[in-house]
Motif scaffolding. Structure first.
Motif, short mmCIF file in Angstrom:
data_model
loop_
_atom_site.label_atom_id
_atom_site.label_comp_id
_atom_site.label_asym_id
_atom_site.label_seq_id
_atom_site.Cartn_x
_atom_site.Cartn_y
_atom_site.Cartn_z
N LYS A 428 0.83 -1.22 0.00
CA LYS A 428 0.00 0.00 0.00
C LYS A 428 0.86 1.26 0.00
N GLY A 432 -0.44 3.15 -3.29
CA GLY A 432 -1.60 3.52 -2.49
C GLY A 432 -2.90 3.61 -3.26
N ARG A 434 -3.94 1.23 -5.33
CA ARG A 434 -4.36 -0.12 -5.73
C ARG A 434 -4.88 -0.89 -4.52
N ALA A 436 -5.31 -4.05 -2.00
CA ALA A 436 -4.43 -5.13 -1.56
C ALA A 436 -5.24 -6.14 -0.75
N VAL A 456 -2.15 -0.50 10.13
CA VAL A 456 -3.13 -0.21 9.08
C VAL A 456 -4.06 0.90 9.51
N TRP A 460 -4.18 4.18 6.98
CA TRP A 460 -5.00 3.87 5.81
C TRP A 460 -5.64 5.09 5.16
N TRP A 463 -4.04 6.60 1.98
CA TRP A 463 -3.97 5.86 0.73
C TRP A 463 -5.10 6.29 -0.19
N ASP A 465 -6.57 4.64 -2.53
CA ASP A 465 -7.54 3.55 -2.49
C ASP A 465 -7.44 2.93 -1.10
N LEU A 468 -7.69 -2.44 1.91
CA LEU A 468 -6.72 -3.46 2.28
C LEU A 468 -7.52 -4.52 3.02
N PRO A 538 -10.11 -0.27 5.18
CA PRO A 538 -9.63 -1.65 5.28
C PRO A 538 -10.61 -2.54 6.04
#
Length: 596
Positions: A428, A432, A434, A436, A456, A460, A463, A465, A468, A538
């Motif tokens: 990530k 960041g 994409r 995961a 995370v 998070w 990011w 996206d 995660l 996430p």
């Protein structure tokens, strides 16, 4: 204000375009921490929950970005904790630089607090380059060589900086005797073999009629060339696990993973071929390659130290995979007889039909193969996947079809537990934008994955996206070892070592502000994946899976399966949810047509 050694280290990292350092603080790197404050947190200090996780995150970042991963830790225990992740980098050929503190020079040799002989400790793991900075003039050369060596040799390197040296005023090396100046940058190069060696390799490959190709991560940049060579020779292609994302699984002649976690078509490909071409792989299990004397073999690898391993190759070509294959292709004769390729494609089709059936077998409560199989049709085109060691790696290896653009990895050669979640975190920070997905067992999740959910939760929202997804195969068992005991030792499950407490992973995730779902019935599996992939943060998916579903290796015989089943019945029949009578018949549902 004068520039200190610590300031210069961070400045030099920035000049190398290092954007993240995965680290954990300690007084052995207090000088560096102060410099980070002066530098406005550039490069970014990414705080893990444990130094081992910092190293794993650096490995994941390097694997998925193609750039060097950098981690940092304090002296003594911090430096020790990095070792497992650094060995993961060493064995999987990943460029990582560790920057570690050390006690003051004045205290060395005095059995001082947290004093460890780091040069000796790191001598093996950072064997390509490990150096301690004792005077400012050693920089920037030491740091430059650490970075350049890591990239050139795809290996971990280490720079040790005593605490008092970090606070010295920096002075560069001068134009003088015993001074070593340095320069930035790593030139790109792509070696190619000699023409005579290429002709010898072509002679070997043209001599056969049943060609098998094995690719690893070193073939990732040679997709088009691998396909062209395979089509010219009418070959099938198997993939080492580190090369799972090196070629599309949807190609009809790609047989999938090879080895203990491999597929039946890959096993048969190697057993029946008369010619073998290995590209960019150091796959370690000789027993899964053709019988000695049955196949003539050629190897291509960019590293001269890695050729000639695993099999008695007739020709070893040292060179970049793509450029070597482009030069080799005109020398190869087209295969006119389609029967070998047709047989491979039929085996591959039968295998995927078998995977569909195995995923559909009822289990108590959820078949773990169904969990992974249900994800296949939902994978985003740009997904990055990590898998932890254990039975989860079996399902990753056998059930997921990776398409062009997808990335995936695991701890290939070290096969250590614990990197699944930190790999995804490193991914990530590399990408960041994409999604995961980490596939982990409950053993790895309890070992360190739960703590890294805190990491995370901390990062998070930065990011682009936010997705995660951590998928936990919650079977309350250290399942891979349990099955190895049954298959290899004929022993029942030894509960004191193998059983795990049932933890509410999704509840813990929600307590951190993440999403979380516990899935206890197969009807909820697909919907859980869809919800997690549509989430705005996430998510942890806690799949309650059946530990009695066997991760059967492709070469298993029915006798071995029956022996494992007998061990289950002998030792575990009184454990609710673990086993049931008639288990042998059930196991055979998972692998119909198994040979004796």
């Amino acid at each position: 204000m004068s520039t200190k050694v610590s300031d210069h280290i961070l400045q030099r990292l920035r000049e190398w375009d290092v954007e993240h350092v995965f680290a954990y603080p300690g007084d052995g790197i207090n000088g560096l921490l102060a410099a980070w404050g002066r530098a406005g947190d550039r490069p970014r200090f990414v705080q893990s929950r444990h130094e081992e996780m910092s190293a794993f995150e650096a490995v994941g970042y390097a694997k998925f970005s193609g750039r060097v991963g950098v981690c940092a830790a304090t002296s003594g225990p911090g430096a020790i904790h990095l070792l497992n992740g650094l060995y993961d980098a060493k064995l999987d050929h990943v460029p990582v630089v560790a920057i570690v503190g050390q006690t003051n020079r004045s205290a060395m040799g005095g059995s001082y607090q947290q004093e460890v002989d780091l040069l000796s400790l790191y001598k093996d793991v950072a064997s390509d380059f490990c150096e301690m900075v004792t005077v400012p003039e050693q920089l920037p050369n030491v740091l430059d060589r650490a970075l350049r060596t890591a990239l050139a040799r795809r290996s971990p390197t280490a720079v040790i900086v005593p605490a008092d040296v970090q606070d010295l005023d920096y002075s560069p090396p001068g134009h003088a005797f015993k001074m070593v100046p340095s320069s930035l940058g790593m030139p790109h190069y792509a070696p190619v073999p000699d023409d005579d060696d290429l002709r010898r390799a072509a002679d070997v490959l043209n001599s056969g009629g049943k060609t098998a190709i094995l690719i690893g991560q070193g073939a990732r940049s040679a997709r088009a060339e691998v396909v062209q060579v395979a089509d010219r020779l009418g070959a099938g292609i198997a993939k080492a696990l580190l090369g799972k994302d090196a070629l599309d699984d949807e190609l009809p002649y790609v047989t999938g993973a090879i080895g203990l976690l491999g597929t039946r078509p890959s096993y048969e490909l190697m057993r029946e071929c008369d010619t073998l071409l290995v590209i960019g792989s150091s796959f370690p299990y000789t027993q899964f390659l053709p019988e000695f004397g049955k196949a003539r073999a050629v190897q291509i690898d960019i590293d001269p130290h890695m050729v000639g391993l695993r099999y008695p190759f007739e020709v070893n070509l040292v060179g970049d995979a793509a450029r070597t294959l482009r030069r080799l292709l005109p020398l190869l004769e087209p295969m006119e007889d389609p029967s070998w390729r047709t047989k491979i494609e039929n085996n591959v089709r039968d295998w995927w039909e078998l995977m569909e059936r195995r995923a559909a077998v009822a289990a108590q409560p959820i078949n773990p193969e169904f969990v992974t199989h249900a994800l296949n049709g939902l994978l985003p085109d740009d997904v990055i996947l990590s898998a932890d060691s254990g039975s989860a790696a079996n399902w990753y290896a056998r059930h997921l079809k990776l398409r062009d653009g997808m990335r995936g990895s695991l701890s290939g050669t070290l096969a250590t537990m614990g990197p699944g979640v930190p790999y995804a975190i490193g991914a990530k920070f590399a990408h960041g934008d994409r999604p995961a997905i980490a596939l982990v067992g409950d053993g790895a999740m309890q070992m360190n994955g739960m703590a890294e959910l805190i990491t995370v939760a901390r990062y998070w929202q930065e990011w682009a996206d936010p997705r995660l997804i951590v998928a936990v195969f919650n079977n309350r068992d250290l399942n891979q070892v349990t099955w190895e005991m049954r298959a290899m030792q004929g022993a029942p499950q030894f509960l004191p070592s193998q059983s795990l407490p049932d933890v509410r992973y999704a509840d813990f995730a929600r307590s951190l502000g993440l999403d979380g779902m516990r899935i206890e019935q197969p009807e909820g599996v697909a919907g859980a994946w869809e919800a997690a992939l549509a989430a705005d943060r996430p998510c942890v998916l806690d799949f309650v899976t059946d530990p009695a579903v066997p991760p059967i290796p492709p070469h298993a015989t029915l006798d071995q399966i029956e022996a494992a089943a007998s061990a289950v019945l002998k030792g575990d029949s009184d454990r609710a949810g673990m086993v049931r009578q008639g288990f042998k018949a059930k196991v055979q549902e998972f692998l119909p047509g198994t040979h004796r």
